[in-house]
Write an enzyme that holds these catalytic residues in place. Structure first.
Site, PDB file in Angstrom:
ATOM      1  N   LEU A  40     -24.800  79.641  11.442  1.00  0.00           N
ATOM      2  CA  LEU A  40     -25.038  79.247  10.306  1.00  0.00           C
ATOM      3  C   LEU A  40     -25.164  78.051   9.470  1.00  0.00           C
ATOM      4  O   LEU A  40     -26.279  77.359  10.672  1.00  0.00           O
ATOM      5  CB  LEU A  40     -23.620  78.539   9.941  1.00  0.00           C
ATOM      6  CG  LEU A  40     -23.389  77.446   8.728  1.00  0.00           C
ATOM      7  CD1 LEU A  40     -21.335  77.950   8.396  1.00  0.00           C
ATOM      8  CD2 LEU A  40     -23.310  76.087   8.866  1.00  0.00           C
ATOM      9  N   ASN A  42     -26.906  75.349   6.681  1.00  0.00           N
ATOM     10  CA  ASN A  42     -25.945  74.902   5.371  1.00  0.00           C
ATOM     11  C   ASN A  42     -27.044  73.638   4.639  1.00  0.00           C
ATOM     12  O   ASN A  42     -28.433  74.330   4.346  1.00  0.00           O
ATOM     13  CB  ASN A  42     -25.051  73.602   5.373  1.00  0.00           C
ATOM     14  CG  ASN A  42     -24.282  73.025   6.621  1.00  0.00           C
ATOM     15  OD1 ASN A  42     -24.800  73.408   7.999  1.00  0.00           O
ATOM     16  ND2 ASN A  42     -23.644  71.854   6.456  1.00  0.00           N
ATOM     17  N   ASP A  43     -26.627  72.556   4.851  1.00  0.00           N
ATOM     18  CA  ASP A  43     -27.820  71.738   3.823  1.00  0.00           C
ATOM     19  C   ASP A  43     -29.141  71.319   4.351  1.00  0.00           C
ATOM     20  O   ASP A  43     -29.764  71.010   5.567  1.00  0.00           O
ATOM     21  CB  ASP A  43     -27.539  70.281   4.432  1.00  0.00           C
ATOM     22  CG  ASP A  43     -26.009  69.875   4.033  1.00  0.00           C
ATOM     23  OD1 ASP A  43     -25.047  71.140   3.473  1.00  0.00           O
ATOM     24  OD2 ASP A  43     -25.426  68.544   4.803  1.00  0.00           O
ATOM     25  N   GLN A  59     -29.381  71.182   8.729  1.00  0.00           N
ATOM     26  CA  GLN A  59     -27.972  71.632   9.209  1.00  0.00           C
ATOM     27  C   GLN A  59     -27.907  73.566  10.104  1.00  0.00           C
ATOM     28  O   GLN A  59     -27.614  73.988   9.554  1.00  0.00           O
ATOM     29  CB  GLN A  59     -27.385  71.154   8.199  1.00  0.00           C
ATOM     30  CG  GLN A  59     -26.243  70.516   7.708  1.00  0.00           C
ATOM     31  CD  GLN A  59     -26.397  68.429   8.896  1.00  0.00           C
ATOM     32  OE1 GLN A  59     -25.275  69.502   9.464  1.00  0.00           O
ATOM     33  NE2 GLN A  59     -27.827  68.470   9.729  1.00  0.00           N
ATOM     34  N   ARG A 161     -22.065  59.141   5.371  1.00  0.00           N
ATOM     35  CA  ARG A 161     -23.099  59.778   6.079  1.00  0.00           C
ATOM     36  C   ARG A 161     -23.971  60.220   4.872  1.00  0.00           C
ATOM     37  O   ARG A 161     -24.177  59.750   4.453  1.00  0.00           O
ATOM     38  CB  ARG A 161     -22.208  61.168   6.515  1.00  0.00           C
ATOM     39  CG  ARG A 161     -21.425  62.038   5.728  1.00  0.00           C
ATOM     40  CD  ARG A 161     -21.018  63.322   6.416  1.00  0.00           C
ATOM     41  NE  ARG A 161     -19.991  63.789   5.591  1.00  0.00           N
ATOM     42  CZ  ARG A 161     -18.264  63.456   6.058  1.00  0.00           C
ATOM     43  NH1 ARG A 161     -17.870  62.524   6.321  1.00  0.00           N
ATOM     44  NH2 ARG A 161     -18.245  64.806   4.652  1.00  0.00           N
TER      45      ARG A 161
HETATM   46  C1  FRU Z   1     -22.644  68.239   3.584  1.00  0.00           C
HETATM   47  C2  FRU Z   1     -22.137  68.020   4.482  1.00  0.00           C
HETATM   48  C3  FRU Z   1     -22.539  66.804   4.858  1.00  0.00           C
HETATM   49  C4  FRU Z   1     -22.783  66.317   6.123  1.00  0.00           C
HETATM   50  C5  FRU Z   1     -23.264  68.044   6.549  1.00  0.00           C
HETATM   51  C6  FRU Z   1     -22.719  68.501   7.936  1.00  0.00           C
HETATM   52  O1  FRU Z   1     -22.560  69.890   3.120  1.00  0.00           O
HETATM   53  O2  FRU Z   1     -20.219  68.306   5.013  1.00  0.00           O
HETATM   54  O3  FRU Z   1     -21.837  65.917   3.880  1.00  0.00           O
HETATM   55  O4  FRU Z   1     -24.058  65.294   6.711  1.00  0.00           O
HETATM   56  O5  FRU Z   1     -22.716  69.175   5.827  1.00  0.00           O
HETATM   57  O6  FRU Z   1     -22.938  69.960   8.536  1.00  0.00           O
END
Ligand code: FRU
Length: 479
Positions: A40, A42-43, A59, A161
């Site tokens: 996966l 993500n960010d 991420q 965070r």
């Molecule tokens: C946003 C988030 C962030 C966190 C990260 C964890 O999508 O939840 O706040 O740092 O993804 O993967």
């Protein structure tokens, strides 16, 4: 690097190798968007232009297609088109980041690259802890962790965070997405002289500021920068309720424009505007490149929104990034345009004049899995509609000034829709990859981003109008 860190990396690379052949044959693998090699994504994290190279960290959960203890994966590029897979930047190996090297940012200082990220920790009872951490690199490829540089101040929960760091007037600032003890989303500021010692300054906006009452229970991924004489705060708030055509996704992403008073500190700003009108857009992050351009990337997904219904999961991967977008301000509105560099992907241009009179026409699309379509000189009496592979429809109704994107839901069971209003429609710019659509309206006044999973037999893009419509259509296959 500790033994444990090496072991985590070894396991991640092994996972990549073991599943590579399955991931690669997935028909929904994208052609010109960044994806995880397995697992996966993500960010986007730590996006930066440094010594002529653009870096995008992300991420990454290598071991499965859910969330969890994230690594920082790493891609780099010199031209924003051809990306290179780099070594893993960060693995969740230390006491302060053992449950995830969560999102953060990068800055350059004295010939070194500094990464700031959130160390996510769960204690024995599953309670969350949060630490803002630093890792430093001389070469932009290997990073040495320096440990915790900022701790949770009083008055906030451990949902604290996503540090974004920048320099202003000889000082360093860090904005963090936070949740107050009474469970409200907020953005807070830290200051530093040297990037290693940080002092908490307090909230700069959130409930109680700028006429905001309740504005969600948590703000993720803040990004603060100045653009054309204004300060812009991007943020991804969680817990907003849908209001008419707005806030339709499970979590939102948008911005405030105003001015940050660094002395107070407090940001005075206007209302919140959504960045993207489509289904899949979250956790944006920007960089200023060495040419002074403000460029934004985002995750083409939303946390908790249909993540378990993506068909790519069975082939061991999920999610991708948006294309990079150039940001400019027009008044207090952010304009997002595809970067000019993307034109380098174009091949086989075809241009036609389409004239519809209660009729429809197929566009000369050579490879619908990698195509760019630019629609200009739009003249229409009542509106028109594009159909993309029978899996998505883009509809313009002139009388209501309403634009709608519909798509078949990921489970294939229904049509879903998102909307926005516009005064006049003169240009549309579509980027169609194997499993995504990005549609820029009026040169970036609005954008719709969406993943979609069309059936593989269907290759057509058609346009129809119930009245009279004319437009100039240019189509490219993308390389
Ligand atoms: C946003 C988030 C962030 C966190 C990260 C964890 O999508 O939840 O706040 O740092 O993804 O993967």
């Amino acid at each position: 690097m500790t033994k444990h860190d090496q072991e985590l990396r070894r396991r991640a690379y092994e996972e990549m190798e073991r599943k590579e052949h399955i991931v690669k044959m997935d028909p929904y693998r994208q052609h010109f968007h960044l994806m995880p090699p397995v697992g996966l994504m993500n960010d986007p994290n730590g996006v930066i232009h440094w010594k002529g190279i653009y870096h995008l960290f992300f991420q990454w959960q290598p071991f499965h297609t859910g969330h969890g203890a994230k690594f920082w994966g790493h891609y780099s590029t010199t031209d924003l088109v051809n990306w290179v897979w780099e070594e893993i930047a960060l693995a969740p190996s230390e006491w302060y980041d053992k449950n995830g090297c969560y999102s953060g940012s990068a800055v350059r200082k004295d010939g070194q690259l500094y990464l700031f990220y959130t160390g996510n920790v769960r204690d024995q009872d599953g309670n969350r802890e949060t630490y803002q951490c630093l890792a430093v690199s001389d070469d932009g490829r290997t990073f040495e962790k320096k440990g915790v540089v900022a701790r949770l101040p009083e008055g906030y929960t451990a949902h604290f965070r996503d540090p974004k760091v920048w320099e202003h007037d000889g000082k360093w600032y860090m904005v963090i997405g936070a949740q107050t003890e009474n469970l409200k989303g907020s953005a807070v500021l830290f200051i530093s002289d040297n990037l290693t010692e940080w002092t908490f300054l307090g909230p700069i906006t959130g409930p109680g500021f700028n006429g905001l009452k309740d504005f969600g229970y948590m703000w993720e991924c803040p990004d603060l920068f100045s653009l054309q004489g204004h300060d812009v705060l991007l943020v991804s708030p969680q817990g907003l309720y849908a209001e008419g055509i707005h806030f339709q996704n499970v979590n939102q992403s948008g911005y405030f424009v105003g001015r940050l008073d660094y002395d107070k500190p407090e940001m005075k700003h206007g209302g919140f505007t959504e960045l993207d009108r489509g289904f899949d857009f979250y956790a944006h992050q920007t960089l200023e490149d060495e040419r002074g351009r403000r460029i934004m990337f985002a995750w083409m997904g939303v946390p908790g929104q249909d993540e378990t219904s993506h068909p790519t999961i069975e082939n061991h991967w999920i999610h991708c990034m948006t294309l990079p977008r150039l940001l400019t301000l027009s008044g207090e509105k952010l304009i997002q345009q595809p970067l000019p560099e993307l034109k380098a992907m174009r091949t086989n241009e075809q241009t036609i004049d389409v004239k519809l009179h209660q009729s429809n026409e197929a566009l000369p699309v050579e490879d619908v899995e990698r195509t760019e379509i630019l629609i200009e000189n739009i003249q229409t009496l009542s509106g028109f509609e594009f159909d993309i592979r029978k899996a998505a429809r883009f509809i313009f109704r002139k009388d209501e000034g309403l634009v709608t994107l519909k798509r078949v839901s990921f489970d294939g069971e229904k049509m879903e829709e998102r909307h926005c209003h516009i005064n006049r429609l003169h240009t549309l710019h579509m980027f169609i990859d194997a499993s995504s659509l990005e549609i820029f309206i009026n040169e970036g006044e609005e954008v719709f981003s969406a993943r979609y999973f069309p059936s593989l037999e269907n290759h057509e893009v058609t346009v129809k109008s119930n009245g009279d419509t004319g437009m100039k259509v240019s189509v490219w296959a993308l390389n």
